[in-house]
Enzyme design. Sequence first.
Site, PDB file in Angstrom:
ATOM      1  N   GLU A   3     -20.244  -8.894   3.032  1.00  0.00           N
ATOM      2  CA  GLU A   3     -21.531  -8.788   3.738  1.00  0.00           C
ATOM      3  C   GLU A   3     -21.451  -9.235   5.190  1.00  0.00           C
ATOM      4  O   GLU A   3     -22.386  -9.038   5.950  1.00  0.00           O
ATOM      5  CB  GLU A   3     -22.589  -9.654   3.020  1.00  0.00           C
ATOM      6  CG  GLU A   3     -23.060  -9.099   1.686  1.00  0.00           C
ATOM      7  CD  GLU A   3     -22.210  -9.563   0.494  1.00  0.00           C
ATOM      8  OE1 GLU A   3     -21.047  -9.932   0.729  1.00  0.00           O
ATOM      9  OE2 GLU A   3     -22.707  -9.536  -0.634  1.00  0.00           O
ATOM     10  N   TRP A  20     -23.396 -32.713  -9.791  1.00  0.00           N
ATOM     11  CA  TRP A  20     -22.502 -31.582  -9.545  1.00  0.00           C
ATOM     12  C   TRP A  20     -21.074 -32.046  -9.263  1.00  0.00           C
ATOM     13  O   TRP A  20     -20.866 -33.022  -8.557  1.00  0.00           O
ATOM     14  CB  TRP A  20     -22.994 -30.764  -8.355  1.00  0.00           C
ATOM     15  CG  TRP A  20     -24.334 -30.145  -8.580  1.00  0.00           C
ATOM     16  CD1 TRP A  20     -25.513 -30.519  -8.002  1.00  0.00           C
ATOM     17  CD2 TRP A  20     -24.631 -29.055  -9.446  1.00  0.00           C
ATOM     18  NE1 TRP A  20     -26.531 -29.715  -8.461  1.00  0.00           N
ATOM     19  CE2 TRP A  20     -26.021 -28.795  -9.351  1.00  0.00           C
ATOM     20  CE3 TRP A  20     -23.882 -28.246 -10.304  1.00  0.00           C
ATOM     21  CZ2 TRP A  20     -26.661 -27.799 -10.064  1.00  0.00           C
ATOM     22  CZ3 TRP A  20     -24.516 -27.246 -11.015  1.00  0.00           C
ATOM     23  CH2 TRP A  20     -25.896 -27.035 -10.893  1.00  0.00           C
TER      24      TRP A  20
END
Length: 537
Positions: free
Chosen positions: A329, A443
């Site tokens: 992208e 996390w």
Amino acid sequence: MRSTMMDYPLVLPSILKRAKDAHPHKEIVTKWHDNSIQRYTYGEFYKRTIRLMNALRKAGVKPEEAIATFCLNHSAHLELYFAIPSIRAVLHTINVRLFPEQLVYIINEAKDKFIFVDKSLAPALEKNLDQIKGVQKFIIIDDKENMPFPNLPNSISYEDFLATGDETEHFEPIDEFEAACICYTSGTTGNPKGVVYSHRSTYLHSMSVCMGDALALCEKETVLPVVPMFHVNSWGIPFASVMTGCKLVFPGKHLLGAGLAELLESEGVTLTAGVPTVWNVLYQHLKKTKYNLKLHTMVVGGSAAPKGLIEGFEKDFGISILHAWGMTETSPVGTVSRPRSFMNDWKDEERYAYRAKQGVAMAGVEIRAVDDDGKDVPKDGHTPGELLVRGPWITGSYRSGVSPESFTPDGWFRTGDVVVLDQYGYMQITDRKKDLIKTRGEWISSVDMENLVMADPDVLEAAVVGRKDPVRDEAPVVFVVPVEGKSVDPKKILERLKEHFAHWQLPKLDDIRSVPSVPKTSVGKFDKKILRKQLEE
Ligand code: AMP
């Protein structure tokens, strides 16, 4: 007040024409499948590209039609890179390693009219012919491997096709915002999505890639792109190289170890580019066999360049790894980690840590990192956020339309990469959002853990994924590939991890597993989807 400057479009034919005018004598070299070396000049390349443009026109190709390539890196592919957009058609570079369903999907979605295919790769198309009926012609590039002419309908050899065009130079006006190329995302979830680059975005990206603080491509370099021309246009290197007139060397299928090292040596390559796995293998090879290399820079991207590899190449061979980040992208180069002048007198350890970051935004590209509420996270080097990006070579939508989840309401592209930013503007990826491991509500960065394991000289590759755990939500599992002739000692790896991870983040000893190889995606990245599936099974 309006400026007095000309309205001069930024289009690919200008790059092509400059090759003829400014560096017609410089060389383009290809090593074909049968090991033969082809050499010609940019001047000859220009003439053949003009012929190809005329042959395409004569065959009925119209503006906006997609013309695909199914090829490795070689000179004919470069001719196609310029001829197709220069007649206002759209170059669609197909990843030759796609699974059949994805291959069929993207050929049909792009509505490819013709496909130019390497003879040795043709079987992949032959097998799926009944599902790609929209393709009207196959043009076969003979990559000199001893294979019969493929059994594809309406097929013609590349040289015969070229001979149907003449050398009359004709360039019609092109609006710089018109489509030049289309690439598909690697589609780890759902179908691949088409990203359409314009002439303008490709032109600007090429100029930026050449900047001294970016890849610094220039006429004096000899450039060998290992990154395939079907992977985000080989990171824009073919376009940028033709812009500069550097000597270009295409490796065909000679992409690993000895085959690559020999070509780097014999052609005096100074700059090369590819994903970390390629350089891992080359590093091991160079340790065993001596070559007289002129190589000074290796651009590494696509996945994180491990600090150990950066340090190893520099200390053992004097070769600098230039770490860069990008996506389909983003055309793809978005950030580059070139150390700044004020870091010269920093300690080695600190400098290598910076080189291992993904780096600073290229001039023209803006980056931010935001939390789950969309607020910017502090640039303190340790608060993670999702990377957002915008700029003239960042996509604003997909061919199939805007996916609302991929863009913020005010138009920034959401990368899905979790990063930290620091006071000097350096970005470091801590994970893909979907690869983060959640342990007891916190996390763990799989990338940090991988880098630490890969810093062990006995480790060739390491990939970390989460497995379901009844107590911890998820627990990390470390897949380790030892260097040839070495073995993995899970205890040693655990000790190393203990220095940087809290005890609740650590893998269990039997979750550190030695494997012969890590599965890779079609563009050479660790395929964590397969690893997760293996764990579930
Ligand atoms: P693709 O569109 O296939 O090129 O994949 C883009 C993704 O590759 C990015 O969103 C990142 O997750 C990853 N990537 C690219 N370059 C790097 C890098 N230097 N370090 C870590 N991950 C990277």
